[in-house]
Design a protein around this motif. Structure first.
Motif, mmCIF file in Angstrom:
data_model
loop_
_atom_site.group_PDB
_atom_site.id
_atom_site.type_symbol
_atom_site.label_atom_id
_atom_site.label_comp_id
_atom_site.label_asym_id
_atom_site.label_seq_id
_atom_site.Cartn_x
_atom_site.Cartn_y
_atom_site.Cartn_z
ATOM 1 N N THR A 1 -19.628 9.592 12.175
ATOM 2 C CA THR A 1 -18.490 10.320 11.628
ATOM 3 C C THR A 1 -17.622 10.828 12.763
ATOM 4 O OG1 THR A 1 -19.828 12.337 11.511
ATOM 5 C CG2 THR A 1 -19.618 11.039 9.499
ATOM 6 N N LEU A 2 -16.330 10.914 12.511
ATOM 7 C CA LEU A 2 -15.389 11.520 13.449
ATOM 8 C C LEU A 2 -15.134 12.945 12.990
ATOM 9 C CD1 LEU A 2 -13.410 11.325 15.843
ATOM 10 C CD2 LEU A 2 -11.664 10.582 14.199
ATOM 11 N N CYS A 3 -15.409 13.893 13.883
ATOM 12 C CA CYS A 3 -15.213 15.309 13.593
ATOM 13 C C CYS A 3 -14.337 15.906 14.690
ATOM 14 C CB CYS A 3 -16.558 16.030 13.534
ATOM 15 S SG CYS A 3 -17.728 15.334 12.333
ATOM 16 N N LYS A 4 -14.129 17.206 14.614
ATOM 17 C CA LYS A 4 -13.351 17.885 15.646
ATOM 18 C C LYS A 4 -13.986 19.229 15.933
ATOM 19 C CE LYS A 4 -8.568 18.427 17.127
ATOM 20 N NZ LYS A 4 -7.149 18.321 16.726
ATOM 21 N N LYS A 5 -14.199 19.504 17.235
ATOM 22 C CA LYS A 5 -14.694 20.806 17.684
ATOM 23 C C LYS A 5 -13.573 21.465 18.470
ATOM 24 C CE LYS A 5 -17.779 24.053 18.760
ATOM 25 N NZ LYS A 5 -16.864 25.178 18.989
ATOM 26 N N ASP A 6 -12.967 22.494 17.886
ATOM 27 C CA ASP A 6 -11.811 23.151 18.485
ATOM 28 C C ASP A 6 -10.713 22.111 18.747
ATOM 29 O OD1 ASP A 6 -13.295 25.471 18.278
ATOM 30 O OD2 ASP A 6 -13.992 25.406 20.352
ATOM 31 N N GLU A 7 -10.404 21.836 20.017
ATOM 32 C CA GLU A 7 -9.306 20.901 20.302
ATOM 33 C C GLU A 7 -9.767 19.461 20.500
ATOM 34 O OE1 GLU A 7 -7.105 22.283 23.674
ATOM 35 O OE2 GLU A 7 -6.706 24.259 22.818
ATOM 36 N N LEU A 8 -11.084 19.208 20.467
ATOM 37 C CA LEU A 8 -11.580 17.898 20.900
ATOM 38 C C LEU A 8 -12.185 17.084 19.763
ATOM 39 C CD1 LEU A 8 -13.312 18.827 24.282
ATOM 40 C CD2 LEU A 8 -10.925 18.199 23.851
ATOM 41 N N PRO A 9 -11.824 15.792 19.663
ATOM 42 C CA PRO A 9 -12.492 14.906 18.708
ATOM 43 C C PRO A 9 -13.898 14.574 19.172
ATOM 44 C CG PRO A 9 -10.864 13.684 19.993
ATOM 45 C CD PRO A 9 -10.725 15.113 20.385
ATOM 46 N N VAL A 10 -14.832 14.556 18.223
ATOM 47 C CA VAL A 10 -16.244 14.343 18.521
ATOM 48 C C VAL A 10 -16.805 13.306 17.548
ATOM 49 C CG1 VAL A 10 -18.544 15.409 18.572
ATOM 50 C CG2 VAL A 10 -16.560 16.688 19.410
ATOM 51 N N ILE A 11 -17.508 12.309 18.078
ATOM 52 C CA ILE A 11 -18.255 11.362 17.259
ATOM 53 C C ILE A 11 -19.646 11.937 17.029
ATOM 54 C CG2 ILE A 11 -19.165 9.022 17.036
ATOM 55 C CD1 ILE A 11 -16.151 9.046 17.074
ATOM 56 N N VAL A 12 -20.035 12.099 15.761
ATOM 57 C CA VAL A 12 -21.352 12.620 15.421
ATOM 58 C C VAL A 12 -22.214 11.478 14.895
ATOM 59 C CG1 VAL A 12 -22.645 14.212 13.955
ATOM 60 C CG2 VAL A 12 -20.477 14.939 14.981
ATOM 61 N N ILE A 13 -23.408 11.355 15.430
ATOM 62 C CA ILE A 13 -24.353 10.295 15.052
ATOM 63 C C ILE A 13 -25.469 10.912 14.222
ATOM 64 C CG2 ILE A 13 -26.045 8.628 15.937
ATOM 65 C CD1 ILE A 13 -23.383 9.671 18.309
ATOM 66 N N ASN A 14 -25.720 10.341 13.074
ATOM 67 C CA ASN A 14 -26.824 10.785 12.218
ATOM 68 C C ASN A 14 -27.566 9.538 11.763
ATOM 69 O OD1 ASN A 14 -28.601 12.111 10.582
ATOM 70 N ND2 ASN A 14 -27.037 13.288 9.471
ATOM 71 N N HIS A 15 -28.558 9.129 12.574
ATOM 72 C CA HIS A 15 -29.287 7.889 12.381
ATOM 73 C C HIS A 15 -30.749 8.243 12.114
ATOM 74 C CE1 HIS A 15 -31.362 4.146 13.641
ATOM 75 N NE2 HIS A 15 -30.233 3.532 13.322
ATOM 76 N N PRO A 16 -31.486 7.427 11.361
ATOM 77 C CA PRO A 16 -32.895 7.757 11.109
ATOM 78 C C PRO A 16 -33.727 7.956 12.361
ATOM 79 C CG PRO A 16 -32.172 6.025 9.615
ATOM 80 C CD PRO A 16 -31.049 6.239 10.572
ATOM 81 N N LYS A 17 -33.349 7.306 13.470
ATOM 82 C CA LYS A 17 -34.122 7.422 14.704
ATOM 83 C C LYS A 17 -33.654 8.555 15.618
ATOM 84 C CE LYS A 17 -36.837 3.752 14.190
ATOM 85 N NZ LYS A 17 -38.308 3.843 14.148
ATOM 86 N N ALA A 18 -32.420 9.035 15.417
ATOM 87 C CA ALA A 18 -31.900 10.065 16.319
ATOM 88 C C ALA A 18 -30.603 10.637 15.780
ATOM 89 C CB ALA A 18 -31.667 9.498 17.715
ATOM 90 N N LYS A 19 -30.347 11.885 16.172
ATOM 91 C CA LYS A 19 -29.047 12.505 15.969
ATOM 92 C C LYS A 19 -28.383 12.680 17.327
ATOM 93 C CE LYS A 19 -30.289 16.318 13.921
ATOM 94 N NZ LYS A 19 -30.156 17.607 13.177
ATOM 95 N N GLY A 20 -27.066 12.718 17.332
ATOM 96 C CA GLY A 20 -26.372 12.909 18.591
ATOM 97 C C GLY A 20 -24.910 13.199 18.379
ATOM 98 N N ALA A 21 -24.210 13.474 19.478
ATOM 99 C CA ALA A 21 -22.774 13.733 19.426
ATOM 100 C C ALA A 21 -22.158 13.345 20.764
ATOM 101 C CB ALA A 21 -22.492 15.195 19.113
ATOM 102 N N ILE A 22 -20.944 12.789 20.698
ATOM 103 C CA ILE A 22 -20.224 12.338 21.889
ATOM 104 C C ILE A 22 -18.783 12.784 21.762
ATOM 105 C CG2 ILE A 22 -19.531 10.356 23.297
ATOM 106 C CD1 ILE A 22 -21.865 8.798 21.918
ATOM 107 N N SER A 23 -18.279 13.490 22.763
ATOM 108 C CA SER A 23 -16.875 13.880 22.790
ATOM 109 C C SER A 23 -16.037 12.713 23.302
ATOM 110 C CB SER A 23 -16.680 15.090 23.700
ATOM 111 O OG SER A 23 -15.301 15.335 23.923
#
Length: 293
Positions: free
Chosen positions: A19-41
């Motif tokens: 999913t594409l989300c936003k934290k304050d001013e920055l776009p963030v890719i959020v990963i929600n996979h059965p093997k792992a969760k993560g986030a990348i700015s």
């Protein structure tokens, strides 16, 4: 901090796992996979979080981090490029402050892959007068893997500045760093017979003959963390200690207690890229749970 990233409102559902989300001013890719969760700015192609299924977060992210355009984020895995440390302005280079493009992604039952790119632009040419193209490939599943590929015609230094989430800095040890290091606190070149590095106060070292991987023993979290270094000449170990942490606006006063940096790098000797020969720098992180006694 990771919980906040995973609860951000969704701006775009890219795939079932991304999913594409936003934290304050920055776009963030959020990963929600059965093997792992993560986030990348998207700023910096900066891995903010990685949490394999059944594990605590492996990466440390400061709750005081600024998510503002052009401001470096404290924690995760910043990409330091095309220089490391105070070799230029801004510190650790400009790649971590630039907006990268997500150019490819894929997923299967085991993991997700994401590919980001950055090219020279008007801002970067003011700071560094070279044409370049960077590709960052990030894989998240039971392991977290990041590969940086540099194209162009220039010399540079770089590091994958990995912040690890630990239980207690007073209890951890790091092995696999090798015997020789440059000490940025007291200065000079040093050799040690100690096979493990432990932390007491500020530690800032560049190990110049690291083994192929380093191991962080983290008894408070009942696990160990491996970092495999590929195409690297150096490994950097850093913890600010109590006094330096108090002077850092983007770190809690006690933040040093639950983080340590073990970085995959080439910083003591610059690498040269030519138009027909790109350069690579890669790190793979994995966790092992300690057996209960």
């Amino acid at each position: 901090m990771s919980d906040i990233l995973f609860s951000l409102p969704v701006e775009q559902q890219i795939t079932p796992c991304l999913t594409l989300c936003k934290k304050d001013e920055l776009p963030v890719i959020v990963i929600n996979h059965p093997k792992a969760k993560g986030a990348i700015s998207l700023q910096g192609a900066h891995v903010l979080s990685w949490q394999p299924e059944g594990e605590k977060p492996v990466l440390w992210l400061s709750p005081e981090s600024n998510f503002k355009q052009g401001v470096a984020i404290r924690g995760g895995i910043p990409i330091c490029w095309p220089w490391f440390g105070k070799a230029g302005d801004p510190m650790h280079g400009f790649a971590r402050n630039q907006l990268w493009q997500l150019i490819a992604h894929d997923e299967n039952d085991e993991c997700v892959w994401l590919t980001f790119s950055l090219e020279d632009n008007e801002q970067t040419r003011i700071l560094w007068p070279h044409s370049f193209s960077l590709i960052a490939r990030i894989k998240m599943g039971e392991t977290c893997e990041i590969e940086l590929e540099s194209h162009g015609d220039y010399s540079f230094t770089s590091a994958l500045h990995t912040y690890l989430n630990i239980g207690d800095i007073d209890q951890i040890s790091v092995s696999g760093l090798g015997p020789n290091y440059l000490d940025k606190v007291v200065g000079g070149e040093h050799t040690t017979a100690d096979k493990k590095l432990t932390f007491s106060g500020l530690i800032d070292r560049i190990y110049t003959q690291p083994e192929s991987f380093s191991v962080i023993a983290d008894p408070a979290n009942q696990r160990s963390i491996e970092i495999h270094h590929k195409n690297a000449s150096d490994a950097v170990a850093w913890n600010p200690g109590a006094e330096v942490a108090k002077g850092m606006a983007d770190m809690p006063d006690d933040g040093y207690k639950t983080m340590v940096c073990v970085e995959t790098a080439y910083v003591t000797n610059a690498r040269t890229v030519t138009n027909d020969k790109p350069q690579f720098l890669s790190a793979t992180i994995r966790c092992h749970k300690n057996e209960q006694k």
